[in-house]
Design an enzyme around this catalytic site. Sequence first.
Site, mmCIF file in Angstrom:
data_model
loop_
_atom_site.group_PDB
_atom_site.id
_atom_site.type_symbol
_atom_site.label_atom_id
_atom_site.label_comp_id
_atom_site.label_asym_id
_atom_site.label_seq_id
_atom_site.Cartn_x
_atom_site.Cartn_y
_atom_site.Cartn_z
ATOM 1 N N LYS A 136 1.274 96.794 1.957
ATOM 2 C CA LYS A 136 1.454 95.834 3.052
ATOM 3 C C LYS A 136 2.851 95.226 3.017
ATOM 4 C CE LYS A 136 -3.498 94.943 3.097
ATOM 5 N NZ LYS A 136 -4.606 94.117 2.575
ATOM 6 N N GLN B 190 -5.711 88.776 -0.700
ATOM 7 C CA GLN B 190 -6.303 90.081 -0.964
ATOM 8 C C GLN B 190 -7.674 89.926 -1.620
ATOM 9 O OE1 GLN B 190 -4.970 93.196 -0.126
ATOM 10 N NE2 GLN B 190 -7.000 93.910 -0.737
ATOM 11 N N ASP C 132 -5.915 87.964 9.229
ATOM 12 C CA ASP C 132 -7.089 88.814 9.031
ATOM 13 C C ASP C 132 -8.172 88.503 10.060
ATOM 14 O OD1 ASP C 132 -6.728 90.707 7.006
ATOM 15 O OD2 ASP C 132 -7.070 89.251 5.412
#
Length: 295
Positions: free
Chosen positions: A52, A96, A119
Amino acid sequence: MTDVIDGNAVAAEIREGVAGCVDVLAGEGVYPGLATVLMSDDPASETYVSMKQRDCEEVGIDGIHVEVDSDAPASELYGTIDGLNDDDAVSGVLVQLPLPDHVDEREVVRRIDPAKDVDAFHPENVGRLVAGDSRFKPCTPHGIQRLLAAAAVDPEGKEAVVVGRSDIVGKPIANLLFGRGEGGNATTTVCHSRTADLAEHTRRADVVVAAAGVPEFITGDMLTAGTVVVDVGINRVERDGESTLVGDVEYDSAAEKASAITPVPGGVGPMTRAMLLYNTVKAAGLEAGVDVPLP
């Protein structure tokens, strides 16, 4: 002939568009930044985060990476998130998963500023999605929508079956598929581990989204000829003494029936990462009041 939907190619187009958005924002003195937070010693999580960060570098988004010791108290992670929420250089915050057992994942999700929740897991953003007024769409479900569009598959009026009811994929993609507007208006059924006679539902479907987390769970005999199959699963299995990646769909038998299918790897996975970049530049534009030409 079965159309193999190339997620790498579609994701590359979106990343190119995101890079253009970064240029537009820079012209207004705005520089989007994505903060990734890692509280794990898991090699897979470390790999995901590094990928990422590399994606950010490629499109011009500032990458900010923070590591919290996996044995640290939960309060240290919460304090880290609070600091990123208050940092004007941070447009989006991604923690994460999974997290250590002593950390409440629900509290972590609620801790992130909804305006920086790229997210789209925060309850406020989930509620907005369900209400049809999304700030951000979750990355994997949005990526699925974009793959269907790239394959010229319009869900409107079609029977869609989602296999899996997770908060990350199953529930939000079901909402997007039956919701009003472009990429929606399907008649959508959500199946799960308690569904009786799963094949009865999947054989009725024009579009099947497999997100059960079970290797090669959906087989060709569970599909009708012409079905569009989107395989969200990424499962590592041992085969002939070697480790290999497979999806939630048994690819060879499904491809014999499907009119279009996503491969594993190279299907949904690249789209998840591309849509994270998309959400980050969108968040930066919303915060700065700059209208960016989202791809």
